[in-house]
Write a protein that holds these residues in place. Sequence first.
Motif, PDB file in Angstrom:
ATOM      1  N   VAL A   1       0.889  -1.121  -0.109  1.00  0.00           N
ATOM      2  CA  VAL A   1      -0.481  -0.049   0.312  1.00  0.00           C
ATOM      3  C   VAL A   1       1.155   1.417   0.290  1.00  0.00           C
ATOM      4  O   VAL A   1       2.056   1.793   1.355  1.00  0.00           O
TER       5      VAL A   1
ATOM      6  N   ASN B   1      -0.163   5.420  -1.751  1.00  0.00           N
ATOM      7  CA  ASN B   1      -0.071   6.257  -2.141  1.00  0.00           C
ATOM      8  C   ASN B   1      -2.367   6.078  -2.325  1.00  0.00           C
ATOM      9  O   ASN B   1      -1.954   6.646  -3.530  1.00  0.00           O
ATOM     10  N   ALA B   2      -2.149   5.386  -1.471  1.00  0.00           N
ATOM     11  CA  ALA B   2      -3.912   4.562  -2.265  1.00  0.00           C
ATOM     12  C   ALA B   2      -5.020   4.362  -1.210  1.00  0.00           C
ATOM     13  O   ALA B   2      -5.972   3.410  -1.598  1.00  0.00           O
ATOM     14  N   GLU B   3      -5.391   6.052  -0.520  1.00  0.00           N
ATOM     15  CA  GLU B   3      -6.730   5.826   0.483  1.00  0.00           C
ATOM     16  C   GLU B   3      -7.724   5.462  -0.387  1.00  0.00           C
ATOM     17  O   GLU B   3      -8.772   5.406  -0.081  1.00  0.00           O
TER      18      GLU B   3
ATOM     19  N   VAL C   1      -7.446   1.138  -1.639  1.00  0.00           N
ATOM     20  CA  VAL C   1      -7.857  -0.198  -1.209  1.00  0.00           C
ATOM     21  C   VAL C   1      -8.759  -0.620  -0.656  1.00  0.00           C
ATOM     22  O   VAL C   1      -9.372  -1.610  -0.478  1.00  0.00           O
TER      23      VAL C   1
ATOM     24  N   GLU D   1       1.256  -1.805   4.371  1.00  0.00           N
ATOM     25  CA  GLU D   1       1.844   0.076   4.538  1.00  0.00           C
ATOM     26  C   GLU D   1       2.804   0.351   4.034  1.00  0.00           C
ATOM     27  O   GLU D   1       3.890   0.349   5.105  1.00  0.00           O
TER      28      GLU D   1
ATOM     29  N   SER E   1       2.982   5.914   3.263  1.00  0.00           N
ATOM     30  CA  SER E   1       1.898   6.526   1.993  1.00  0.00           C
ATOM     31  C   SER E   1       2.085   7.789   2.836  1.00  0.00           C
ATOM     32  O   SER E   1       2.286   8.837   3.752  1.00  0.00           O
TER      33      SER E   1
ATOM     34  N   ASP F   1      -0.251  10.269   2.114  1.00  0.00           N
ATOM     35  CA  ASP F   1      -1.579  10.255   2.130  1.00  0.00           C
ATOM     36  C   ASP F   1      -2.670   9.796   2.817  1.00  0.00           C
ATOM     37  O   ASP F   1      -1.112   9.146   4.128  1.00  0.00           O
TER      38      ASP F   1
ATOM     39  N   ALA G   1      -3.769   6.817   3.674  1.00  0.00           N
ATOM     40  CA  ALA G   1      -3.603   5.234   4.147  1.00  0.00           C
ATOM     41  C   ALA G   1      -3.105   4.433   5.148  1.00  0.00           C
ATOM     42  O   ALA G   1      -4.749   3.382   5.282  1.00  0.00           O
TER      43      ALA G   1
ATOM     44  N   CYS H   1      -6.179   1.444   6.673  1.00  0.00           N
ATOM     45  CA  CYS H   1      -5.482  -0.229   6.168  1.00  0.00           C
ATOM     46  C   CYS H   1      -6.380  -0.147   7.462  1.00  0.00           C
ATOM     47  O   CYS H   1      -6.626  -1.397   8.252  1.00  0.00           O
TER      48      CYS H   1
ATOM     49  N   ASP I   1      -4.743  -0.131  -5.868  1.00  0.00           N
ATOM     50  CA  ASP I   1      -5.690   0.171  -6.668  1.00  0.00           C
ATOM     51  C   ASP I   1      -5.932  -0.633  -7.463  1.00  0.00           C
ATOM     52  O   ASP I   1      -6.862   0.144  -8.481  1.00  0.00           O
TER      53      ASP I   1
END
Length: 313
Positions: A9, A11-13, A16, A36, A39, A41, A43, A47, A92
């Motif tokens: 994971v 930058n995939a908030e 995910v 993780e 990230s 962001d 994310a 998670c 993503d």
Amino acid sequence: MKISVIIPVYNAEKYVTQAVESALQFSEVYEVILVEDQSPDNALQVCRQLAEKYDRVKLFQHPDRGNHGAGPTRNLGLEKATGDFIAFLDADDYYLPNRFDAEKELFKDPKVEGVYGALGVHYYSEKAKEQYYRLFGDQLTTVYKKHDPKDVFPGQLNMKGSFGLFSIDCLTIRREPMVKKLKPFFKTTLRLHQDTEFLFRLSYYLDLYPGILDKAVAVRGVHESNRITAVDSKKIKPATTRVLLWNEVNTWAQQENTIPEDIKLHIRRMHRSYEIALAPTLKKWGMITRYLITDYKSIRSGLYNINFREYLF
């Protein structure tokens, strides 16, 4: 089947949750391992919420809580996995309902060590489609027809025409032979293309069988901030990343005594072509002259190869 799905994971908030829930739809999925990778962001918080909500979701970070890239992050997931089978999924991307249909039948045969299928593509926005359509198009990422496992390794190297590719999102591996035969897992020296290098070695050491090839079993989600595509298409020339990839593949191949000489030659040729392509014009001729003396076979065979000639000048 007890499948561990490993999801790196970064930058995939926004995506995910969809990835995790697409994996949890299958009773065969024993655990979803989120790793993780610091990230930028939100994310990590997403998670944590997923791990609290679902018993089968487990969350990990690197011991130093740092950013290490996709390869080391997948390696950590492999260390934590406890299932009998391993599957991967980018944060993503997402699985389709038929993701493990072929696996449930094929893995009844103990000689089947891995199964691969076809990957579709979804553009999350029109901007993403404009930006990356030339890379992914609307076609399936897949091997074009069913092949014997012994042909998968040279096929992935594209030694005999257009063989096609399979994606790590659509690969399921029997854990025991992978752990026994493949070390290291993902190369930590590669920031990009570490999954391609992994698939090369995996297809050499393990017997991989075709699953569903005529329709997607998983989907690549394309958006403006894709980590790998953004780096590959904007910041670094493709030849730069590929010379690093083929350097790793070449180093491994020359050290592996069981690889046939014609395959080693093909790998050296690919490495030489990208290496020469990156050199300044004057230096190119010096490199070609040197390799004509020290590695005549790879240069001579390369001059008959259209990809080699394309990258020379």
